[in-house]
Design an enzyme around this catalytic site. Structure first.
Site, PDB file in Angstrom:
ATOM      1  N   THR A   1       0.680  -1.287   0.013  1.00 19.71           N
ATOM      2  CA  THR A   1       0.062   0.008  -0.030  1.00 19.71           C
ATOM      3  C   THR A   1       0.796   1.284  -0.070  1.00 19.71           C
ATOM      4  OG1 THR A   1      -1.879   1.114   0.957  1.00 19.71           O
ATOM      5  CG2 THR A   1      -0.319   0.160   2.603  1.00 19.71           C
ATOM      6  N   ASN A   2       0.205   2.322   0.428  1.00 14.59           N
ATOM      7  CA  ASN A   2       1.090   3.628   0.268  1.00 14.59           C
ATOM      8  C   ASN A   2       0.357   4.478   1.473  1.00 14.59           C
ATOM      9  OD1 ASN A   2      -0.844   5.456  -1.043  1.00 14.59           O
ATOM     10  ND2 ASN A   2      -0.658   3.754  -2.446  1.00 14.59           N
TER      11      ASN A   2
END
Ligand code: C5P
Length: 212
Positions: free
Chosen positions: A21-22
């Site tokens: 993810t980020n």
């Protein structure tokens, strides 16, 4: 107008407990949805995982992965006039999602990735009379790359964010159009959302924000 907005990060699970993810917080999508609602537009927000609650008066579709986001956008897109894509979509996902929690193994391990669909590019190919706005975050050659993205994805506007804008309170941004660019002063995401809608609500033929 019927406004469709994407926001937040995506999560791409490699097993039942770990994901790629980020650090996107989902705030930009939320602020865009609130700004659109405040201007009496009909709003659908498709957002990846975020801690923010649903904005009042907005149809919110919560998704996890890029493929789920693509499916939710494909469903809402035919009925929208404007699409603003602020989601930080993972370009890749693990080829396989393993069941359970994978045990620790040797000192080196590799993870095979496959490309996710480009949601905005797919919408650009079926643009019709819609207005399409994308976001871009570039670590170098920002203007050049944003302009490339504008043309490749068939967009009307790219909001180029300065690096460091992820999860930040105030961001520096540049509007990139086919005809030119306009650098905005640093402002909150709430303010930036308002500026974007000022531009979109302007009648066609009015003065362009880039001054061209
Ligand atoms: O190509 P890049 O990821 O930099 O483009 C950013 C823009 O494209 C953003 O508006 C983002 O929401 C959108 N995008 C998308 N689907 C992807 C990747 C990016 O909709 N898989």
């Amino acid at each position: 107008m019927r406004v469709l907005i994407t926001g937040g990060p995506t999560r791409e699970y490699l097993d039942d407990v770990r994901c790629l993810t980020n650090p996107s917080s989902g705030r930009m999508g939320m602020e865009l949805a609130r700004a659109a609602r405040a201007r009496k537009h009909a709003v659908t927000l498709v957002t990846g995982p975020t801690a923010f609650p649903d904005p009042a008066g907005v149809r919110v579709v919560r998704v996890t992965s890029a493929r789920e986001m693509a499916a939710a956008v494909a469903k809402a897109y035919p009925r929208c006039d404007v699409l603003i894509a602020s989601a930080a979509v993972s370009d890749y996902r693990p080829r396989l999602r393993k069941a359970g929690k994978v045990k620790k193994g040797p000192a080196r391990a590799t993870l095979e990735l496959v490309a996710n669909p480009d949601i905005l590019a797919a919408c650009g190919r079926k643009k019709g009379r819609r207005v399409l706005v994308g976001f871009a975050l570039e670590s170098r050659d920002g203007l050049k790359n944003a302009r490339k993205k504008l043309l490749a994805k068939n967009l009307d506007l790219v909001v180029l964010n300065d690096p460091g804008s992820f999860a930040a309170e105030r961001i520096g941004a540049t509007f990139v159009f086919a005809e030119g660019a306009e650098r905005l002063p640093k402002m909150t995401k709430e303010k930036l959302a308002g500026v974007i809608f000022e531009l979109l609500d302007r009648p066609h033929g009015g003065e362009c924000a880039c001054g061209c």
